[in-house]
Design a protein around this motif. Structure first.
Motif, PDB file in Angstrom:
ATOM      1  N   THR A   1      90.701  25.690  74.001  1.00 59.30           N
ATOM      2  CA  THR A   1      91.535  26.687  73.350  1.00 59.30           C
ATOM      3  C   THR A   1      90.716  27.486  72.342  1.00 59.30           C
ATOM      4  OG1 THR A   1      93.531  25.382  73.681  1.00 59.30           O
ATOM      5  CG2 THR A   1      93.603  27.011  71.918  1.00 59.30           C
ATOM      6  N   ASN A   2      89.745  26.857  71.714  1.00 57.83           N
ATOM      7  CA  ASN A   2      88.911  27.525  70.710  1.00 57.83           C
ATOM      8  C   ASN A   2      87.700  28.235  71.312  1.00 57.83           C
ATOM      9  OD1 ASN A   2      90.489  26.830  68.439  1.00 57.83           O
ATOM     10  ND2 ASN A   2      89.690  24.755  68.557  1.00 57.83           N
ATOM     11  N   ALA A   3      87.526  28.159  72.618  1.00 58.09           N
ATOM     12  CA  ALA A   3      86.388  28.811  73.281  1.00 58.09           C
ATOM     13  C   ALA A   3      86.705  30.273  73.567  1.00 58.09           C
ATOM     14  CB  ALA A   3      86.055  28.083  74.576  1.00 58.09           C
ATOM     15  N   ASP A   4      85.661  31.072  73.675  1.00 54.40           N
ATOM     16  CA  ASP A   4      85.808  32.476  74.061  1.00 54.40           C
ATOM     17  C   ASP A   4      85.764  32.638  75.581  1.00 54.40           C
ATOM     18  OD1 ASP A   4      85.637  33.908  71.362  1.00 54.40           O
ATOM     19  OD2 ASP A   4      83.888  32.589  71.324  1.00 54.40           O
ATOM     20  N   ALA A   5      85.135  31.678  76.244  1.00 54.25           N
ATOM     21  CA  ALA A   5      85.013  31.717  77.704  1.00 54.25           C
ATOM     22  C   ALA A   5      85.057  30.294  78.232  1.00 54.25           C
ATOM     23  CB  ALA A   5      83.700  32.382  78.114  1.00 54.25           C
TER      24      ALA A   5
END
Length: 187
Positions: free
Chosen positions: A59-63
């Motif tokens: 959820t906290n990732a950009d990709a």
């Protein structure tokens, strides 16, 4: 700092090798942090994927780059359990507008690996993610990348667990491409 997550299941180790190459490719980009997230059997209890820490990382990732071996024409059961558990994030579109990509490996040259990539792409689309395929026509670049010619993502092949070096280089390229696109969207 851009975060690129590589989430995958590997049974015999070849998918893990591809995931490492994807992660290494993403890590070549400055200001990119790579999250290496392997789906393990201990994460699945009574048939259900249960690892809230991993889901929070995603959820906290950009990709997110998804990876699974191709079993019986689709993703592994372990990856499918993870995908089913992601439905809790689907309801609130927590992964919407993230860059997504995928990779798979099978023992045959045409063993329904494309269907696995399509499954991963549909999963990403259900979450509202932006899919990044390969921008290399099959076997038409000087390095011979994308030897099996999939535009939707990386398809690799190995009958004995030994990976073709070109597949690993293509995985590295895919990781770098996802990191570059993520940086572009973040700007």
């Amino acid at each position: 700092m851009i975060k690129v997550a590589v989430v995958f299941h590997s049974a015999g180790g070849s998918t893990r090798q591809l995931a490492a190459a994807v992660a290494a490719g993403a890590a070549t980009e400055p200001t990119v942090n790579v999250i290496h997230a392997e789906i393990a059997g201990v994460d699945i209890r009574a048939g259900r994927f249960r690892n809230s820490k991993l889901l929070a990382q995603l959820t906290n990732a950009d990709a997110i780059v998804f990876g699974s071996p191709t079993y019986m024409g689709s993703v592994s059961a372990q990856f499918k359990a993870f995908a089913d558990a992601s439905s809790e994030h689907w309801e609130t579109q927590l992964w919407a507008n993230k860059v997504a990509a995928g990779f798979t490996i099978g023992s045959n040259f045409s063993g329904d690996q494309l269907h696995t990539l399509q499954y991963l792409q549909i999963l990403a689309n259900q979450h509202g993610m932006l899919w990044a395929g390969l921008d290399i026509p099959g076997n038409h670049n000087t390095a011979g990348l994308n030897r099996l010619g999939a535009q939707s993502g990386l398809i690799a092949q190995s009958a004995d667990g030994l990976l073709n070096e070109t597949d690993l280089l293509t995985a590295h390229y895919l990781g770098r491409r996802v990191a570059q696109l993520s940086k572009r969207f973040a700007a």
